[in-house]
Design a protein around this motif. Structure first.
Motif, PDB file in Angstrom:
ATOM      1  N   THR A  26     -76.073  26.827   3.263  1.00  0.00           N
ATOM      2  CA  THR A  26     -75.488  27.801   4.301  1.00  0.00           C
ATOM      3  C   THR A  26     -75.885  29.166   3.752  1.00  0.00           C
ATOM      4  OG1 THR A  26     -73.591  28.462   5.250  1.00  0.00           O
ATOM      5  CG2 THR A  26     -73.321  27.831   2.912  1.00  0.00           C
ATOM      6  N   ARG A  27     -76.092  29.810   4.365  1.00  0.00           N
ATOM      7  CA  ARG A  27     -75.886  31.459   4.070  1.00  0.00           C
ATOM      8  C   ARG A  27     -74.820  32.116   3.998  1.00  0.00           C
ATOM      9  NH1 ARG A  27     -81.654  33.115   5.214  1.00  0.00           N
ATOM     10  NH2 ARG A  27     -80.923  35.341   5.293  1.00  0.00           N
ATOM     11  N   VAL A  28     -74.724  33.000   3.044  1.00  0.00           N
ATOM     12  CA  VAL A  28     -73.403  33.628   2.753  1.00  0.00           C
ATOM     13  C   VAL A  28     -73.762  35.120   2.405  1.00  0.00           C
ATOM     14  CG1 VAL A  28     -71.917  31.769   2.020  1.00  0.00           C
ATOM     15  CG2 VAL A  28     -73.366  33.010   0.050  1.00  0.00           C
ATOM     16  N   THR A  29     -72.924  36.022   2.442  1.00  0.00           N
ATOM     17  CA  THR A  29     -73.235  37.454   2.203  1.00  0.00           C
ATOM     18  C   THR A  29     -73.224  37.627   0.464  1.00  0.00           C
ATOM     19  OG1 THR A  29     -70.864  38.081   2.063  1.00  0.00           O
ATOM     20  CG2 THR A  29     -72.093  38.268   4.252  1.00  0.00           C
ATOM     21  N   TYR A  30     -73.517  38.581   0.074  1.00  0.00           N
ATOM     22  CA  TYR A  30     -73.595  38.850  -1.300  1.00  0.00           C
ATOM     23  C   TYR A  30     -72.035  38.848  -1.949  1.00  0.00           C
ATOM     24  CZ  TYR A  30     -74.773  40.482  -6.045  1.00  0.00           C
ATOM     25  OH  TYR A  30     -74.751  40.696  -7.389  1.00  0.00           O
ATOM     26  N   ASP A  31     -71.312  39.443  -1.160  1.00  0.00           N
ATOM     27  CA  ASP A  31     -69.897  39.404  -1.748  1.00  0.00           C
ATOM     28  C   ASP A  31     -69.274  38.073  -1.448  1.00  0.00           C
ATOM     29  OD1 ASP A  31     -69.893  42.361  -1.797  1.00  0.00           O
ATOM     30  OD2 ASP A  31     -69.025  42.593   0.324  1.00  0.00           O
ATOM     31  N   GLU A  32     -69.418  37.104  -0.621  1.00  0.00           N
ATOM     32  CA  GLU A  32     -68.913  35.984  -0.632  1.00  0.00           C
ATOM     33  C   GLU A  32     -69.457  35.156  -1.841  1.00  0.00           C
ATOM     34  OE1 GLU A  32     -68.340  35.280   4.350  1.00  0.00           O
ATOM     35  OE2 GLU A  32     -70.470  34.913   3.145  1.00  0.00           O
ATOM     36  N   TYR A  33     -70.786  35.228  -2.305  1.00  0.00           N
ATOM     37  CA  TYR A  33     -71.432  34.660  -3.216  1.00  0.00           C
ATOM     38  C   TYR A  33     -70.781  35.070  -4.552  1.00  0.00           C
ATOM     39  CZ  TYR A  33     -75.129  33.405  -6.536  1.00  0.00           C
ATOM     40  OH  TYR A  33     -75.485  33.050  -7.880  1.00  0.00           O
ATOM     41  N   GLU A  34     -70.507  36.266  -4.568  1.00  0.00           N
ATOM     42  CA  GLU A  34     -69.875  36.731  -5.949  1.00  0.00           C
ATOM     43  C   GLU A  34     -68.462  36.289  -6.040  1.00  0.00           C
ATOM     44  OE1 GLU A  34     -70.952  38.991  -8.513  1.00  0.00           O
ATOM     45  OE2 GLU A  34     -72.913  38.487  -7.569  1.00  0.00           O
ATOM     46  N   LYS A  35     -67.544  36.267  -4.867  1.00  0.00           N
ATOM     47  CA  LYS A  35     -66.339  35.594  -4.997  1.00  0.00           C
ATOM     48  C   LYS A  35     -66.521  34.327  -5.416  1.00  0.00           C
ATOM     49  CE  LYS A  35     -64.456  38.917  -1.671  1.00  0.00           C
ATOM     50  NZ  LYS A  35     -63.858  38.978  -0.257  1.00  0.00           N
ATOM     51  N   VAL A  36     -67.115  33.430  -4.949  1.00  0.00           N
ATOM     52  CA  VAL A  36     -67.262  31.921  -5.230  1.00  0.00           C
ATOM     53  C   VAL A  36     -67.723  31.997  -6.735  1.00  0.00           C
ATOM     54  CG1 VAL A  36     -68.771  29.883  -4.721  1.00  0.00           C
ATOM     55  CG2 VAL A  36     -67.870  31.380  -2.890  1.00  0.00           C
ATOM     56  N   MET A  37     -68.657  32.697  -7.079  1.00  0.00           N
ATOM     57  CA  MET A  37     -69.083  32.419  -8.299  1.00  0.00           C
ATOM     58  C   MET A  37     -68.077  32.926  -9.644  1.00  0.00           C
ATOM     59  SD  MET A  37     -72.147  31.465  -8.501  1.00  0.00           S
ATOM     60  CE  MET A  37     -72.902  31.831 -10.244  1.00  0.00           C
ATOM     61  N   LYS A  38     -67.359  33.948  -9.019  1.00  0.00           N
ATOM     62  CA  LYS A  38     -66.281  34.297 -10.113  1.00  0.00           C
ATOM     63  C   LYS A  38     -65.307  33.254 -10.080  1.00  0.00           C
ATOM     64  CE  LYS A  38     -63.041  38.129 -10.598  1.00  0.00           C
ATOM     65  NZ  LYS A  38     -62.470  39.496 -10.108  1.00  0.00           N
ATOM     66  N   PHE A  39     -64.844  32.638  -8.792  1.00  0.00           N
ATOM     67  CA  PHE A  39     -63.936  31.655  -8.857  1.00  0.00           C
ATOM     68  C   PHE A  39     -64.189  30.401  -9.836  1.00  0.00           C
ATOM     69  CE2 PHE A  39     -61.876  28.029  -6.847  1.00  0.00           C
ATOM     70  CZ  PHE A  39     -60.475  28.479  -6.674  1.00  0.00           C
ATOM     71  N   ALA A  40     -65.631  30.016  -9.693  1.00  0.00           N
ATOM     72  CA  ALA A  40     -66.305  28.888 -10.386  1.00  0.00           C
ATOM     73  C   ALA A  40     -66.119  29.228 -11.679  1.00  0.00           C
ATOM     74  CB  ALA A  40     -67.310  28.556  -9.905  1.00  0.00           C
ATOM     75  N   LYS A  41     -66.544  30.484 -12.158  1.00  0.00           N
ATOM     76  CA  LYS A  41     -66.516  30.596 -13.384  1.00  0.00           C
ATOM     77  C   LYS A  41     -65.313  30.405 -14.233  1.00  0.00           C
ATOM     78  CE  LYS A  41     -68.746  33.753 -16.881  1.00  0.00           C
ATOM     79  NZ  LYS A  41     -69.567  35.034 -16.773  1.00  0.00           N
ATOM     80  N   LYS A  42     -64.383  31.330 -13.556  1.00  0.00           N
ATOM     81  CA  LYS A  42     -62.978  31.248 -14.211  1.00  0.00           C
ATOM     82  C   LYS A  42     -62.236  29.919 -14.322  1.00  0.00           C
ATOM     83  CE  LYS A  42     -58.510  33.466 -12.808  1.00  0.00           C
ATOM     84  NZ  LYS A  42     -57.760  34.109 -12.023  1.00  0.00           N
ATOM     85  N   ARG A  43     -62.654  28.860 -13.397  1.00  0.00           N
ATOM     86  CA  ARG A  43     -62.094  27.588 -13.501  1.00  0.00           C
ATOM     87  C   ARG A  43     -63.002  26.767 -14.197  1.00  0.00           C
ATOM     88  NH1 ARG A  43     -60.180  30.540  -9.941  1.00  0.00           N
ATOM     89  NH2 ARG A  43     -57.847  30.469  -9.087  1.00  0.00           N
ATOM     90  N   ASN A  44     -64.179  27.025 -14.633  1.00  0.00           N
ATOM     91  CA  ASN A  44     -65.270  26.216 -15.253  1.00  0.00           C
ATOM     92  C   ASN A  44     -65.668  24.957 -14.472  1.00  0.00           C
ATOM     93  OD1 ASN A  44     -67.004  25.917 -17.427  1.00  0.00           O
ATOM     94  ND2 ASN A  44     -65.449  24.471 -18.302  1.00  0.00           N
ATOM     95  N   ILE A  45     -65.969  25.402 -12.876  1.00  0.00           N
ATOM     96  CA  ILE A  45     -66.425  24.258 -12.361  1.00  0.00           C
ATOM     97  C   ILE A  45     -67.717  24.585 -11.563  1.00  0.00           C
ATOM     98  CG2 ILE A  45     -63.921  23.416 -11.882  1.00  0.00           C
ATOM     99  CD1 ILE A  45     -63.801  24.840  -9.305  1.00  0.00           C
TER     100      ILE A  45
END
Length: 64
Positions: A26-45
């Motif tokens: 899927t395509r996402v905005t840069y802001d959505e991508y950053e939020k997903v990356m931050k969430f994943a990194k914080k939880r190490n998933i």
């Protein structure tokens, strides 16, 4: 040659009972991508795990 390898020992990860063979994109905005990356990194998933966490509850609610 090592002795343990001559016995036909298999290497690598074990096979999954339910392998993930289909890829979704899927395509996402840069802001959505950053939020997903931050969430994943914080939880190490992984990003895939983050998306499954959001998708599966939606699909389960739809079935009810």
């Amino acid at each position: 040659m090592r002795g343990d390898m001559s016995m036909g020992a298999k290497l690598g990860r074990p096979f999954s009972d339910n392998p993930k063979r289909v890829e979704l994109k899927t395509r996402v905005t840069y802001d959505e991508y950053e939020k997903v990356m931050k969430f994943a990194k914080k939880r190490n998933i992984t990003i895939a795990a983050v998306l499954r966490m959001g998708l599966l509850p939606l699909l389960e609610n739809e079935e009810k």
